[in-house]
Design a protein around this motif. Structure first.
Motif, PDB file in Angstrom:
ATOM      1  N   ARG A 134       0.956  -0.791  -0.079  1.00 44.54           N
ATOM      2  CA  ARG A 134       0.099  -0.208  -0.468  1.00 44.54           C
ATOM      3  C   ARG A 134       0.939   1.220  -0.345  1.00 44.54           C
ATOM      4  O   ARG A 134       0.355   2.281  -0.905  1.00 44.54           O
ATOM      5  N   TYR A 135       2.697   1.042   0.379  1.00 47.00           N
ATOM      6  CA  TYR A 135       2.253   2.504   0.714  1.00 47.00           C
ATOM      7  C   TYR A 135       4.298   2.312  -0.808  1.00 47.00           C
ATOM      8  O   TYR A 135       4.579   2.166  -0.507  1.00 47.00           O
ATOM      9  N   THR A 136       3.408   3.683  -1.354  1.00 48.12           N
ATOM     10  CA  THR A 136       4.072   3.650  -2.409  1.00 48.12           C
ATOM     11  C   THR A 136       4.146   5.562  -2.779  1.00 48.12           C
ATOM     12  O   THR A 136       4.045   6.184  -2.086  1.00 48.12           O
ATOM     13  N   PHE A 140       1.944   9.047  -2.335  1.00 44.54           N
ATOM     14  CA  PHE A 140       2.621   9.541  -1.460  1.00 44.54           C
ATOM     15  C   PHE A 140       2.718  11.482  -1.850  1.00 44.54           C
ATOM     16  O   PHE A 140       2.775  11.179  -2.775  1.00 44.54           O
ATOM     17  N   ILE A 141       1.359  12.033  -1.258  1.00 43.52           N
ATOM     18  CA  ILE A 141       1.282  13.327  -1.936  1.00 43.52           C
ATOM     19  C   ILE A 141       2.471  14.498  -1.242  1.00 43.52           C
ATOM     20  O   ILE A 141       3.214  14.545   0.129  1.00 43.52           O
ATOM     21  N   ILE A 142       2.939  15.302  -2.430  1.00 45.71           N
ATOM     22  CA  ILE A 142       4.376  15.825  -2.131  1.00 45.71           C
ATOM     23  C   ILE A 142       3.819  17.411  -1.750  1.00 45.71           C
ATOM     24  O   ILE A 142       2.981  17.941  -2.200  1.00 45.71           O
ATOM     25  N   ASN A 145       5.853  20.750   3.333  1.00 41.59           N
ATOM     26  CA  ASN A 145       6.976  20.104   4.682  1.00 41.59           C
ATOM     27  C   ASN A 145       7.866  18.019   3.963  1.00 41.59           C
ATOM     28  O   ASN A 145       8.645  18.033   4.698  1.00 41.59           O
ATOM     29  N   ASN A 146       7.402  17.925   2.926  1.00 37.77           N
ATOM     30  CA  ASN A 146       8.246  16.751   2.674  1.00 37.77           C
ATOM     31  C   ASN A 146       8.628  16.521   1.236  1.00 37.77           C
ATOM     32  O   ASN A 146       9.389  15.520   0.633  1.00 37.77           O
ATOM     33  N   ARG A 147       8.844  17.567   1.088  1.00 39.57           N
ATOM     34  CA  ARG A 147       8.881  17.769  -0.599  1.00 39.57           C
ATOM     35  C   ARG A 147      11.171  16.398  -0.674  1.00 39.57           C
ATOM     36  O   ARG A 147      11.264  16.350  -2.123  1.00 39.57           O
ATOM     37  N   GLY A 170      11.972  12.362  11.730  1.00 37.32           N
ATOM     38  CA  GLY A 170      10.560  13.960  11.853  1.00 37.32           C
ATOM     39  C   GLY A 170       9.353  13.076  12.899  1.00 37.32           C
ATOM     40  O   GLY A 170       9.753  11.969  13.244  1.00 37.32           O
ATOM     41  N   GLY A 171       8.118  13.381  13.283  1.00 37.88           N
ATOM     42  CA  GLY A 171       7.494  13.213  14.460  1.00 37.88           C
ATOM     43  C   GLY A 171       6.347  12.231  14.009  1.00 37.88           C
ATOM     44  O   GLY A 171       6.957  12.186  12.996  1.00 37.88           O
ATOM     45  N   VAL A 172       5.756  12.063  14.445  1.00 35.73           N
ATOM     46  CA  VAL A 172       4.601  10.628  14.254  1.00 35.73           C
ATOM     47  C   VAL A 172       3.562  10.550  13.599  1.00 35.73           C
ATOM     48  O   VAL A 172       2.937  12.146  13.157  1.00 35.73           O
ATOM     49  N   GLY A 173       3.645   9.856  13.124  1.00 37.30           N
ATOM     50  CA  GLY A 173       1.960  10.038  11.671  1.00 37.30           C
ATOM     51  C   GLY A 173       2.422  11.403  10.762  1.00 37.30           C
ATOM     52  O   GLY A 173       1.527  11.593  10.163  1.00 37.30           O
ATOM     53  N   LEU A 174       3.339  10.697  10.106  1.00 37.78           N
ATOM     54  CA  LEU A 174       3.333  12.493   9.043  1.00 37.78           C
ATOM     55  C   LEU A 174       4.458  12.129   7.739  1.00 37.78           C
ATOM     56  O   LEU A 174       4.714  13.097   7.139  1.00 37.78           O
ATOM     57  N   GLY A 175       4.495  10.361   7.508  1.00 37.41           N
ATOM     58  CA  GLY A 175       4.922   9.443   6.403  1.00 37.41           C
ATOM     59  C   GLY A 175       6.076   8.726   6.656  1.00 37.41           C
ATOM     60  O   GLY A 175       6.936   8.769   4.931  1.00 37.41           O
ATOM     61  N   LYS A 176       6.936   9.268   7.289  1.00 35.28           N
ATOM     62  CA  LYS A 176       8.281   8.425   7.157  1.00 35.28           C
ATOM     63  C   LYS A 176       8.499   6.511   7.217  1.00 35.28           C
ATOM     64  O   LYS A 176       9.137   6.487   6.378  1.00 35.28           O
ATOM     65  N   THR A 177       7.281   5.717   7.883  1.00 35.04           N
ATOM     66  CA  THR A 177       6.937   4.445   7.652  1.00 35.04           C
ATOM     67  C   THR A 177       7.224   4.437   5.802  1.00 35.04           C
ATOM     68  O   THR A 177       7.158   3.587   5.298  1.00 35.04           O
ATOM     69  N   HIS A 178       5.848   5.612   5.370  1.00 37.57           N
ATOM     70  CA  HIS A 178       5.407   5.148   3.702  1.00 37.57           C
ATOM     71  C   HIS A 178       6.391   5.394   3.022  1.00 37.57           C
ATOM     72  O   HIS A 178       6.540   5.134   2.292  1.00 37.57           O
ATOM     73  N   VAL A 332      -0.672  13.664   9.686  1.00 37.30           N
ATOM     74  CA  VAL A 332      -1.369  12.424   8.760  1.00 37.30           C
ATOM     75  C   VAL A 332      -2.089  11.480   9.429  1.00 37.30           C
ATOM     76  O   VAL A 332      -3.624  10.928   8.764  1.00 37.30           O
ATOM     77  N   ARG A 333      -2.036  10.822   9.767  1.00 35.56           N
ATOM     78  CA  ARG A 333      -2.453   9.800  11.228  1.00 35.56           C
ATOM     79  C   ARG A 333      -4.216  10.057  11.318  1.00 35.56           C
ATOM     80  O   ARG A 333      -5.407   9.423  10.747  1.00 35.56           O
ATOM     81  N   GLU A 334      -3.985  10.780  11.612  1.00 38.61           N
ATOM     82  CA  GLU A 334      -4.999  11.508  12.354  1.00 38.61           C
ATOM     83  C   GLU A 334      -6.195  11.805  10.881  1.00 38.61           C
ATOM     84  O   GLU A 334      -7.611  11.691  11.358  1.00 38.61           O
ATOM     85  N   LEU A 335      -5.669  12.634  10.166  1.00 36.86           N
ATOM     86  CA  LEU A 335      -6.350  12.702   8.927  1.00 36.86           C
ATOM     87  C   LEU A 335      -7.372  11.238   8.051  1.00 36.86           C
ATOM     88  O   LEU A 335      -8.304  12.001   8.547  1.00 36.86           O
ATOM     89  N   GLU A 336      -5.995  10.661   8.269  1.00 35.02           N
ATOM     90  CA  GLU A 336      -6.986   9.705   7.758  1.00 35.02           C
ATOM     91  C   GLU A 336      -7.882   8.686   8.655  1.00 35.02           C
ATOM     92  O   GLU A 336      -8.759   7.577   8.596  1.00 35.02           O
ATOM     93  N   GLY A 337      -7.784   9.135  10.235  1.00 35.72           N
ATOM     94  CA  GLY A 337      -8.645   8.423  10.958  1.00 35.72           C
ATOM     95  C   GLY A 337      -9.928   9.543  10.721  1.00 35.72           C
ATOM     96  O   GLY A 337     -10.964   8.678  10.957  1.00 35.72           O
TER      97      GLY A 337
HETATM   98  P1  ADP Z   1       5.651   8.511  10.762  1.00 34.12           P
HETATM   99  O1  ADP Z   1       5.615   6.203  10.139  1.00 34.12           O
HETATM  100  O2  ADP Z   1       5.762   9.159  10.430  1.00 34.12           O
HETATM  101  O3  ADP Z   1       4.977   7.460  11.808  1.00 34.12           O
HETATM  102  P2  ADP Z   1       3.150   6.943   9.265  1.00 34.12           P
HETATM  103  O4  ADP Z   1       4.269   7.193   7.591  1.00 34.12           O
HETATM  104  O5  ADP Z   1       2.883   5.214   9.382  1.00 34.12           O
HETATM  105  O6  ADP Z   1       3.706   7.859   9.619  1.00 34.12           O
HETATM  106  O7  ADP Z   1       1.991   7.816   8.148  1.00 34.12           O
HETATM  107  C1  ADP Z   1       0.130   7.565   8.434  1.00 34.12           C
HETATM  108  C2  ADP Z   1      -0.328   7.395   7.378  1.00 34.12           C
HETATM  109  O8  ADP Z   1       0.156   8.508   7.024  1.00 34.12           O
HETATM  110  C3  ADP Z   1       0.070   6.251   6.857  1.00 34.12           C
HETATM  111  O9  ADP Z   1      -1.244   6.196   6.460  1.00 34.12           O
HETATM  112  C4  ADP Z   1       0.450   7.010   5.701  1.00 34.12           C
HETATM  113  O10 ADP Z   1       0.186   5.965   4.630  1.00 34.12           O
HETATM  114  C5  ADP Z   1      -0.122   8.515   5.902  1.00 34.12           C
HETATM  115  N1  ADP Z   1       0.959   9.805   4.873  1.00 34.12           N
HETATM  116  C6  ADP Z   1       1.380  10.348   5.435  1.00 34.12           C
HETATM  117  N2  ADP Z   1       2.198  10.778   5.324  1.00 34.12           N
HETATM  118  C7  ADP Z   1       1.715  10.841   3.656  1.00 34.12           C
HETATM  119  C8  ADP Z   1       2.099  11.839   2.317  1.00 34.12           C
HETATM  120  N3  ADP Z   1       2.116  12.796   2.066  1.00 34.12           N
HETATM  121  N4  ADP Z   1       0.774  11.341   1.073  1.00 34.12           N
HETATM  122  C9  ADP Z   1      -0.236  10.294   1.589  1.00 34.12           C
HETATM  123  N5  ADP Z   1      -0.309   9.970   2.689  1.00 34.12           N
HETATM  124  C10 ADP Z   1       0.577   9.959   3.669  1.00 34.12           C
END
Ligand code: ADP
Ligand code: MG
Length: 468
Positions: A134-136, A140-142, A145-147, A170-178, A332-337
């Motif tokens: 799922r993580y591609t 991933f929206i640029i 903050n993440n460019r 970076g902080g929690v839920g900002l897309g590092k794992t993604h 972003v995790r909260e947004l998705e929530g």
């Molecule tokens: P982190 O590892 O920094 O805590 P995650 O990579 O787990 O954060 O991101 C949290 C959620 O937000 C995931 O579901 C991820 O797919 C989504 N997300 C974060 N940044 C983006 C982005 N720039 N575009 C699309 N989805 C994003």
């Protein structure tokens, strides 16, 4: 396209721009590419079938009327989506390489696969690598903050071993794992024979402990982590303070680095700010490129929500997305929530999203995530940390084993929960404002001047983050 119609469509666009909101115009109307089918029919090529659904539902009449006013012709309007995958045997399949979800397969004119050198079970390979497909990079929206982080990650995925290591923080839920997983997925998509391992720092620690307890596993542990083209270690900060893990990771790192294999690490902080991380690891982690991800701005938050709606084919009004993007700011995790909760609501109840439903959903996610903001939670965490009772914190006991944790709790109530001194006093057994102020100043002073106190409080803050 018919030159004449280009002019007409340009005029129509000017009118449509006036008639619709800026977001709607940019997202659904401007992106349509018209093609003249016959003198009464126009077919619009849309970026996706999702765009078509929205356009038909909301803007078809408007487009038809606008064209009629300009030309007096009652056009019949049809749509075609770019993302429609052709059925087997259709003309489009006569190409040499078919882009598949998990890689490219060569086919001949009769749609027979002629080159199976690329394994079709890429999904399984990814699973074994610990990757979530799922993580591609595609989704991933640029944003601002993440460019830089995205660009660097992408270039690493294209040229393994050149930028080594890549360190994303970076902080929690900002897309590092993604982002980190996107590198792994892209590498396997391009070449499924590349050996990739994704592993959280926590799992690395657990596997190492298991290997240490069982000497037979020691070899397989080494093999697993050293025999790769790309090693992804997520939340690497967890190895800090754990001597054996740092030692082992140091050797793993060197072995990969020296043979030009790519290492990617994520962490909540830059290397030099990780307490308890050995200096030699700090140096190694800083040898390549470090990139950070910040909190997303409004435009990025909105774009992430829109992309999700498209992916899920969920018809949700832009007004609602605007509301979510405006109110949910921190990650972003909260947004998705919020998004997922609203989607579930629509699916299960089939009711429209009223303002109340949207407001309550946003509220529930924000409140849940700000559980940290209560003095009760802070007291629970601090009491557990110092192995004392919560009631000790609100009691009159003055021994240092109780008074110090109490002062720290008060300090945290002020710093992280933003409570007033008198509200804190009330929650701590009816103490007065000046007692709390005194405790706060004392701890703050220690925090700034005594690295041990700083470490200790930072550790408690981390636990609070996890508990909230
Ligand atoms: P982190 O590892 O920094 O805590 P995650 O990579 O787990 O954060 O991101 C949290 C959620 O937000 C995931 O579901 C991820 O797919 C989504 N997300 C974060 N940044 C983006 C982005 N720039 N575009 C699309 N989805 C994003
Ligand atoms: Mg993560």
């Amino acid at each position: 396209m018919d030159d004449n119609f280009i002019n007409i469509w340009e005029k129509a666009l000017e009118a449509l721009k006036e008639e619709t909101s800026q977001i709607a115009y940019k997202t659904y109307i401007e992106v349509m590419v018209p093609r003249v089918i016959d003198k009464n029919t126009i077919c619009f090529l849309a970026p996706s079938s999702y765009h078509i659904e929205i356009c038909k539902k909301r803007y078809l009449d408007l487009i038809q009327n606008t064209l009629k006013i300009l030309t007096s012709v009652d056009y019949e309007i049809t749509f075609e989506a770019k993302d429609v995958i052709p059925e087997e045997g259709e003309e489009e399949l006569d190409i040499e390489v078919v882009k598949g979800q998990y890689g490219n397969i060569e086919v001949n004119n009769n749609s027979q696969v002629i080159n199976t050198s690329i394994p079709t079970d890429v999904k399984k390979i990814k699973e074994e690598a610990g990757l979530n497909p799922r993580y591609t990079f595609d989704n991933f929206i640029i944003g601002t903050n993440n460019r830089f982080a995205q660009a660097t990650a992408f270039s690493v995925s294209e040229n393994l071993g050149v930028t080594n290591p890549l360190y994303i923080y970076g902080g929690v839920g900002l897309g590092k794992t993604h982002l980190m997983q996107a590198i792994g997925n892209a590498v396997i998509d391009k070449n499924p024979s590349k050996k990739v391992i994704y592993c959280t720092g926590e799992l690395f620690v657990n596997e190492l402990i298991k290997a240490m307890l069982n000497p037979n596993m020691n070899d397989s542990f080494k093999k697993k982590f050293r025999n790769v083209d790309l090693l992804l270690i997520d939340d690497v900060q967890i190895i800090a303070g754990k001597d054996k893990c740092q030692e082992e990771f140091f050797h793993t790192f060197n072995s990969l680095f020296e043979s030009g294999k790519q290492i990617v690490l994520t962490s909540e902080k830059p290397p030099k700010e990780i307490n308890g991380l050995e200096d030699r690891l700090k140096t190694r982690f800083s040898m390549g490129v470090s990139v950070d991800i910040q909190t997303p701005d409004y435009e990025t938050r909105f774009a992430i929500l829109r992309k999700k709606a498209e992916e899920e084919r969920y018809l949700i009004d832009d007004d609602v997305l605007v509301k979510i993007a405006t109110r949910v700011k921190s990650n972003v995790r909260e947004l998705e929530g919020v998004f997922n909760k609203l989607m579930a609501y629509t699916k299960f109840t089939n009711n429209p999203l009223t303002d109340d439903v949207v407001d309550n959903t946003i509220e529930s996610i924000l409140v849940k995530n700000s559980k940290i903001l209560t003095s009760k939670l802070i007291m629970q965490v601090v009491a557990k940390f110092f192995d004392i009772k919560v009631t000790d914190l609100t009691s009159d006991k003055r021994s240092n084993t109780i008074a110090f944790p109490r002062q720290i709790s008060m300090f945290l109530c002020r710093e992280v929960a933003d409570m007033s001194f008198s509200a804190i006093g009330k929650d701590f057994g009816g103490r007065d404002h000046s007692t709390v102020l005194h405790a706060y100043s004392k701890v703050k002073d220690e925090y700034n001047n005594n690295p041990d106190t700083k470490d200790l409080i930072d550790d408690i803050k981390k636990i609070l983050e996890r508990e909230s």
